[in-house]
Design a protein around this motif. Structure first.
Motif, PDB file in Angstrom:
ATOM      1  N   LEU A   1      14.753 -21.442 -52.876  1.00 33.96           N
ATOM      2  CA  LEU A   1      14.117 -20.719 -51.775  1.00 33.96           C
ATOM      3  C   LEU A   1      14.857 -20.898 -50.445  1.00 33.96           C
ATOM      4  O   LEU A   1      14.747 -20.042 -49.572  1.00 33.96           O
TER       5      LEU A   1
ATOM      6  N   ILE B   1      17.205 -18.065 -49.494  1.00 36.73           N
ATOM      7  CA  ILE B   1      16.443 -16.836 -49.253  1.00 36.73           C
ATOM      8  C   ILE B   1      15.795 -16.872 -47.877  1.00 36.73           C
ATOM      9  O   ILE B   1      15.904 -15.917 -47.091  1.00 36.73           O
TER      10      ILE B   1
ATOM     11  N   GLY C   1      18.463 -16.690 -45.192  1.00 37.77           N
ATOM     12  CA  GLY C   1      18.995 -15.337 -45.091  1.00 37.77           C
ATOM     13  C   GLY C   1      18.087 -14.417 -44.299  1.00 37.77           C
ATOM     14  O   GLY C   1      18.542 -13.667 -43.429  1.00 37.77           O
ATOM     15  N   PHE C   2      16.793 -14.464 -44.594  1.00 38.76           N
ATOM     16  CA  PHE C   2      15.845 -13.652 -43.833  1.00 38.76           C
ATOM     17  C   PHE C   2      15.800 -14.087 -42.370  1.00 38.76           C
ATOM     18  O   PHE C   2      15.700 -13.254 -41.464  1.00 38.76           O
TER      19      PHE C   2
END
Length: 135
Positions: free
Chosen positions: A85, A88, A91-92
């Protein structure tokens, strides 16, 4: 130093230098910038290893020797979920802060590292609730 103190120092120093990464944008490109980032990365990686090692040792001390394999397996699953996670979420976070129309890009760069620092300080603050025992 002791297990709990090493855990606390590891949690603090694995995360605190993150806020200094954007300073590298103001350094002259080349060896100065690379050296600066290398020192910061070295501090965070060594401290992170100390933190994770102390975390594993402390967790192993909380269970009977017959249950260590089960506890280490559950711990490995949690670590794997976090490692999956992490990119992810990062990245967001980076995409949201750097491509936003209402946050200037340079402010967005500092904002990313400020949020990462805040997340790391939460990890450090959770270590303060661990009682110190004689090692």
């Amino acid at each position: 130093l002791g297990l709990v103190k090493a855990l606390r120092y590891g949690a603090l120093w694995a995360n605190a230098p993150v806020i200094f990464i954007p300073v590298s944008l103001y350094l002259p490109p080349g060896w100065v910038q690379i050296s600066y980032l290398s020192v910061l990365m070295g501090i965070t990686m060594i401290s992170g290893s100390v933190y994770l090692g102390c975390n594993t040792i402390g967790a192993n001390r909380t269970v009977d020797s017959s249950q260590r394999a089960t506890m280490n397996g559950i711990s490995s699953v949690g670590t794997s979920v976090g490692r999956g996670l992490g990119p992810i979420v990062a990245g967001f976070l980076v995409a949201g802060c750097l491509s936003s129309t209402w946050i200037p890009q340079q402010v967005g760069g500092w904002l990313v590292y400020s949020i990462l620092l805040a997340m790391g300080l939460v990890a450090y603050l959770t270590t303060l609730s661990i009682p110190e025992t004689q090692d």
